[in-house]
Design a protein around this motif. Structure first.
Motif, mmCIF file in Angstrom:
data_model
loop_
_atom_site.group_PDB
_atom_site.id
_atom_site.type_symbol
_atom_site.label_atom_id
_atom_site.label_comp_id
_atom_site.label_asym_id
_atom_site.label_seq_id
_atom_site.Cartn_x
_atom_site.Cartn_y
_atom_site.Cartn_z
ATOM 1 N N VAL A 1 -0.308 72.228 -6.057
ATOM 2 C CA VAL A 1 -0.338 73.156 -4.949
ATOM 3 C C VAL A 1 -1.794 73.561 -4.765
ATOM 4 O O VAL A 1 -2.421 74.060 -5.709
ATOM 5 N N THR A 2 -2.315 73.338 -3.586
ATOM 6 C CA THR A 2 -3.714 73.671 -3.333
ATOM 7 C C THR A 2 -3.798 74.745 -2.258
ATOM 8 O O THR A 2 -2.953 74.831 -1.358
ATOM 9 N N GLN A 3 -4.815 75.570 -2.392
ATOM 10 C CA GLN A 3 -5.082 76.609 -1.412
ATOM 11 C C GLN A 3 -6.470 76.386 -0.845
ATOM 12 O O GLN A 3 -7.381 75.960 -1.564
ATOM 13 N N SER A 4 -6.637 76.690 0.422
ATOM 14 C CA SER A 4 -7.835 76.271 1.143
ATOM 15 C C SER A 4 -9.116 76.875 0.587
ATOM 16 O O SER A 4 -10.174 76.247 0.628
ATOM 17 N N ASN B 1 10.907 74.549 -0.467
ATOM 18 C CA ASN B 1 10.635 75.984 -0.427
ATOM 19 C C ASN B 1 9.159 76.271 -0.654
ATOM 20 O O ASN B 1 8.522 75.687 -1.537
ATOM 21 N N MET B 2 8.633 77.197 0.130
ATOM 22 C CA MET B 2 7.255 77.633 -0.083
ATOM 23 C C MET B 2 7.181 79.145 0.082
ATOM 24 O O MET B 2 7.969 79.745 0.832
ATOM 25 N N PHE B 3 6.238 79.754 -0.646
ATOM 26 C CA PHE B 3 6.169 81.213 -0.754
ATOM 27 C C PHE B 3 4.719 81.692 -0.665
ATOM 28 O O PHE B 3 3.812 81.007 -1.123
ATOM 29 N N TYR C 1 -4.232 86.356 -3.109
ATOM 30 C CA TYR C 1 -3.077 85.760 -2.440
ATOM 31 C C TYR C 1 -2.689 84.466 -3.157
ATOM 32 O O TYR C 1 -3.519 83.581 -3.373
ATOM 33 N N LEU C 2 -1.431 84.385 -3.512
ATOM 34 C CA LEU C 2 -0.917 83.243 -4.257
ATOM 35 C C LEU C 2 0.157 82.534 -3.453
ATOM 36 O O LEU C 2 1.071 83.164 -2.930
ATOM 37 N N CYS C 3 0.039 81.224 -3.403
ATOM 38 C CA CYS C 3 1.042 80.382 -2.759
ATOM 39 C C CYS C 3 1.834 79.665 -3.842
ATOM 40 O O CYS C 3 1.288 79.337 -4.913
ATOM 41 N N PHE D 1 2.592 77.198 -8.669
ATOM 42 C CA PHE D 1 1.633 78.038 -7.980
ATOM 43 C C PHE D 1 0.316 77.330 -7.723
ATOM 44 O O PHE D 1 -0.130 76.486 -8.505
ATOM 45 N N GLY D 2 -0.324 77.716 -6.631
ATOM 46 C CA GLY D 2 -1.695 77.331 -6.389
ATOM 47 C C GLY D 2 -2.632 78.229 -7.177
ATOM 48 O O GLY D 2 -2.203 79.174 -7.844
ATOM 49 N N PRO D 3 -3.953 77.950 -7.100
ATOM 50 C CA PRO D 3 -4.918 78.705 -7.891
ATOM 51 C C PRO D 3 -5.227 80.094 -7.364
ATOM 52 O O PRO D 3 -5.847 80.892 -8.061
ATOM 53 N N GLY D 4 -4.767 80.383 -6.145
ATOM 54 C CA GLY D 4 -5.005 81.706 -5.581
ATOM 55 C C GLY D 4 -6.241 81.759 -4.694
ATOM 56 O O GLY D 4 -7.190 80.995 -4.867
ATOM 57 N N THR D 5 -6.196 82.668 -3.728
ATOM 58 C CA THR D 5 -7.346 82.973 -2.866
ATOM 59 C C THR D 5 -7.632 84.459 -2.993
ATOM 60 O O THR D 5 -6.759 85.288 -2.719
ATOM 61 N N ARG D 6 -8.840 84.753 -3.431
ATOM 62 C CA ARG D 6 -9.227 86.170 -3.522
ATOM 63 C C ARG D 6 -9.899 86.543 -2.212
ATOM 64 O O ARG D 6 -11.001 86.083 -1.918
ATOM 65 N N LEU D 7 -9.214 87.351 -1.424
ATOM 66 C CA LEU D 7 -9.684 87.760 -0.101
ATOM 67 C C LEU D 7 -10.259 89.163 -0.168
ATOM 68 O O LEU D 7 -9.617 90.083 -0.685
ATOM 69 N N THR D 8 -11.454 89.301 0.356
ATOM 70 C CA THR D 8 -12.089 90.613 0.498
ATOM 71 C C THR D 8 -12.291 90.881 1.976
ATOM 72 O O THR D 8 -12.867 90.047 2.689
ATOM 73 N N VAL D 9 -11.798 92.025 2.442
ATOM 74 C CA VAL D 9 -11.969 92.423 3.834
ATOM 75 C C VAL D 9 -12.922 93.611 3.869
ATOM 76 O O VAL D 9 -12.646 94.657 3.270
#
Lengths: 115, 110
Positions: A4-7, A31-33, A89-91, A106-114
């Motif tokens: 599972v890869t995340q962009s 299924n995807m989450f 954010y985890l997929c 699970f993918g490795p996760g995306t750490r989003l900062t706004v």
């Protein structure tokens, strides 16, 4: 092995921007989450999808939307990013095949900062 | 809504000691799953125990399930520094997505 890869691993956006988080799985899972993970709150389910073009709200869908145009890809969209959406954010994906027991990958996760 | 709740929230032990984490859940389940998360990474599935099973082993992992008390425990024997991670239980209820607890953070020092 399931992959599972995340962009993006890390992403910095400004308040009000439209943000796309992409997730791709290579095991033909139905299924995807999408989850978000915050300190002290654990994993919280945002949206999930049981099939192409299908989506179901999770526990915290407000402020998010999703898209599943192809079986392998599940996108999370923040229509107008806000600072309280700063998070990890985890997929994940899983199959409905008998015996799979809904184990999620699970993918490795995306750490989003706004900002 | 949180289905699985882990206890303790944090656990610090020395290498070679055993680590026990507990999980409670609220409703009937098909199975109970345990996942591990290294710092800043995704979760990895460790072990699953079905509702008709009471105990399961995998290497240094031992999982128990008590459906009458709606609880499960994960035991890691002879802990190593590499076991340092967060551990999550996830309750699998028919017809719904897995529901994860808040996790136990395990720190193993050498």
């Amino acid at each position: 092995d399931v992959k599972v890869t995340q962009s993006s691993r890390y992403l910095v956006k400004r308040t009000g921007e439209k943000v796309f988080l992409e997730c791709v799985q290579d095991m033909d899972h139905e299924n995807m989450f999408w989850y978000r993970q915050d300190p002290g709150l654990g994993l919280r389910l945002i949206y999930f999808s049981y099939d192409v073009k299908m989506k179901e709200k999770g526990d915290i869908p407000e402020g998010y939307s999703v898209s599943r145009e192809k079986k392998e890809r599940f996108s999370l969209i923040l229509e107008s990013a806000s600072t309280n959406q700063t998070s990890m954010y985890l997929c994940a994906s899983s199959t409905r095949l008998a015996g799979a027991d809904d184990t999620q990958y699970f993918g490795p996760g995306t750490r989003l900062t706004v900002l | 809504s949180q289905q699985g709740e882990e206890d303790p929230q944090a656990l610090s032990i020395q290498e070679g000691e055993n680590a026990t984490m507990n999980c409670s859940y609220k409703t009937s389940i098909n199975n109970l799953q345990w996942y591990r998360q290294n710092s800043g990474r995704g979760l990895v599935h460790l072990i699953l125990i079905r509702s008709n099973e009471r105990e399961k082993h995998s290497g240094r992992l031992r999982v128990t399930l008590d459906t009458s008390k709606k609880s499960s425990s994960l035991l890691i024997t002879a802990s190593r520094a590499a076991d340092t991670a967060s551990y999550f239980c996830a309750a699998n209820q028919a017809g719904t997505a897995l529901i994860f607890g808040k996790g136990t953070t395990l720190s193993v020092s050498s």
